[in-house]
Design an enzyme around this catalytic site. Structure first.
Site, PDB file in Angstrom:
ATOM      1  N   ASP A  45       0.861  -1.356  -0.011  1.00 40.31           N
ATOM      2  CA  ASP A  45       0.117  -0.215   0.175  1.00 40.31           C
ATOM      3  C   ASP A  45       1.064   1.296  -0.070  1.00 40.31           C
ATOM      4  OD1 ASP A  45      -2.433  -1.279   0.137  1.00 40.31           O
ATOM      5  OD2 ASP A  45      -2.539  -1.050   2.412  1.00 40.31           O
ATOM      6  N   ARG A  72      -0.719  -0.563  -8.851  1.00 40.17           N
ATOM      7  CA  ARG A  72      -2.239   0.019  -8.460  1.00 40.17           C
ATOM      8  C   ARG A  72      -2.259   1.539  -8.588  1.00 40.17           C
ATOM      9  NH1 ARG A  72      -3.667  -0.859  -2.652  1.00 40.17           N
ATOM     10  NH2 ARG A  72      -3.995  -3.036  -3.182  1.00 40.17           N
ATOM     11  N   LYS A 119      -6.288   7.533  -6.338  1.00 44.46           N
ATOM     12  CA  LYS A 119      -6.183   8.894  -6.377  1.00 44.46           C
ATOM     13  C   LYS A 119      -5.123   9.341  -5.135  1.00 44.46           C
ATOM     14  CE  LYS A 119     -10.452  10.247  -8.489  1.00 44.46           C
ATOM     15  NZ  LYS A 119     -11.831  10.905  -8.368  1.00 44.46           N
ATOM     16  N   GLY A 120      -5.342   8.700  -4.052  1.00 40.85           N
ATOM     17  CA  GLY A 120      -4.510   9.213  -2.823  1.00 40.85           C
ATOM     18  C   GLY A 120      -5.435   9.608  -1.650  1.00 40.85           C
ATOM     19  N   HIS A 168     -13.372   4.212  -7.877  1.00 42.21           N
ATOM     20  CA  HIS A 168     -14.688   4.124  -8.041  1.00 42.21           C
ATOM     21  C   HIS A 168     -15.493   5.106  -8.834  1.00 42.21           C
ATOM     22  CE1 HIS A 168     -13.443   3.114  -3.872  1.00 42.21           C
ATOM     23  NE2 HIS A 168     -13.918   1.753  -4.123  1.00 42.21           N
ATOM     24  N   ARG A 171     -10.398   7.970   6.621  1.00 42.73           N
ATOM     25  CA  ARG A 171     -10.255   8.415   5.176  1.00 42.73           C
ATOM     26  C   ARG A 171     -11.446   7.820   4.420  1.00 42.73           C
ATOM     27  NH1 ARG A 171      -5.231   6.133   6.870  1.00 42.73           N
ATOM     28  NH2 ARG A 171      -5.434   3.997   5.866  1.00 42.73           N
ATOM     29  N   ARG A 172     -12.271   7.053   4.603  1.00 44.75           N
ATOM     30  CA  ARG A 172     -13.245   6.721   3.757  1.00 44.75           C
ATOM     31  C   ARG A 172     -14.434   7.541   4.027  1.00 44.75           C
ATOM     32  NH1 ARG A 172     -10.166   3.568   2.821  1.00 44.75           N
ATOM     33  NH2 ARG A 172      -9.606   5.176   1.553  1.00 44.75           N
TER      34      ARG A 172
END
Ligand SMILES: Cc1cc2nc3c(=O)[nH]c(=O)nc-3n(C[C@H](O)[C@H](O)[C@H](O)COP(=O)(O)OP(=O)(O)OC[C@H]3O[C@@H](n4cnc5c(N)ncnc54)[C@H](O)[C@@H]3O)c2cc1C
Length: 306
Positions: free
Chosen positions: A132, A182, A185-186, A225, A286-287
């Protein structure tokens, strides 16, 4: 504005205590996190695999400050990989690893050594590891460790963040034969000196990076997404004559499952990033930062009496 509030909260231990201890936070967590333990991770992986989706499992935790915690994270991944193999879930399921959870900020040689062991266990289980991407202060160290790991385990995946100004250059470096990359966007709060700030600039950078990866020799993993970026990626696959096994889409567990199913039904490889474990606070923040609609869930969770 809301994004920066939640990203600041991601680093606040006071907020972490408040939200982690609210019993009803579990409700919203369940939407984005498979559960606390390996059994939950295996159950979610089985369900996704039965639906024709690939998986990348993430044992939650980051910014480990002690060697003991880093060792425990290494052990968790070794057990997880053995269990995935026994359950016949490899190669459909691979693992995503945060080097900071392996103690990168304490001793990057220790993190490298543990990552090497996880890559070896993944190879023995017939699957792969993706490293990651975390905040920009770790990018150089992470890419250096990636290069070292790839000497023995060339399939180790990289993650590049389109919002970083440096990333087009990194895409050029990594768009080589066999290189799994991968592109996302960050997800961190980054200063203007290193990262594009507006959504439009980030999207434009994403497309430039996508063009480099899709026209290059590597294996792009398109993690978004965003319907516009997904459509552009499908277009580039046609343009650069990439077949379905020469790139994949990736999305997060619990996010746009209908779109995941649609892309898989259209013949694409779709990999779902599945987090599990009880260290969910930073991931959840973060979500929430990404999508104001998610905040309503948190508000309801925190005010509910149940
Ligand atoms: C598989 C995967 C792995 C990742 N790994 C990393 C990593 O290692 N490091 C890192 O920094 N970041 C990582 N991220 C997070 C990433 O950087 C972004 O923060 C996150 O994906 C949100 O950006 P987005 O591209 O999905 O688009 P956004 O800018 O969040 O959304 C764009 C558009 O997509 C649509 N959309 C988004 N979410 C929804 C939803 N829930 N329902 C309906 N429509 C929606 C909406 O139309 C929205 O306007 C990863 C993301 C994925 C998918």
């Amino acid at each position: 504005m809301l994004r920066s509030v939640f990203l600041a909260a991601a680093g606040s231990s006071r907020m972490e205590r408040l939200i982690s201890s609210a019993p009803v936070s579990k409700g919203i967590v369940r939407r984005f996190v498979a559960g606390d333990g390996i059994d939950d991770a295996l159950r979610a992986s089985r369900e996704l695999a039965d639906d024709g989706l690939a998986i990348s499992l993430d044992y939650l935790g980051e910014d480990t400050l002690t060697a003991e915690q880093a060792t425990a994270t290494r052990d968790q991944y070794l057990t997880l990989l053995a269990r995935l193999k026994d359950a016949g879930l490899t190669p459909a399921a691979e693992v995503s690893v945060k080097l900071s959870a392996l103690g990168q900020k304490v001793d990057d040689r220790m993190a490298y050594g543990y990552a090497q062991e996880i890559c070896a266990a993944a190879a023995a289980a017939g699957t792969t590891v993706t490293l990651d991407a975390e905040d920009h202060t770790t990018t150089d160290s992470t890419l250096e460790i990636l290069a070292e790991l790839r000497k023995d385990h060339p399939a180790t995946g990289a993650v590049l963040q389109a919002y970083l100004r440096r990333t087009e250059g990194d895409c050029r470096e990594l768009a080589t034969a066999g290189s799994r990359v991968r592109l996302c966007k960050g997800a961190y709060a980054e200063p203007e000196s290193v990262a594009y700030q507006s959504a439009l600039d980030v999207d434009k950078a994403y497309v430039r990076c996508l063009n480099i990866l899709m026209s290059g020799a590597g294996y792009p993993m398109i993690a978004t997404h965003d319907p516009r970026l997904i459509a552009i990626a499908e277009d580039r696959a046609r343009w650069f004559d990439r077949s379905a096994d020469e790139f994949e889409f990736q999305m997060l567990y619990g996010t746009r499952p209908e779109e995941q199913a649609r892309l898989a039904a259209a013949g694409h490889t779709v990999r779902v990033y599945v987090p599990y474990g009880d260290q969910w606070y930073g991931y959840l923040m973060r979500r929430l930062a990404e999508r104001p609609a998610n905040v309503a869930f948190l508000g309801r969770a925190l005010t509910s009496k149940k």
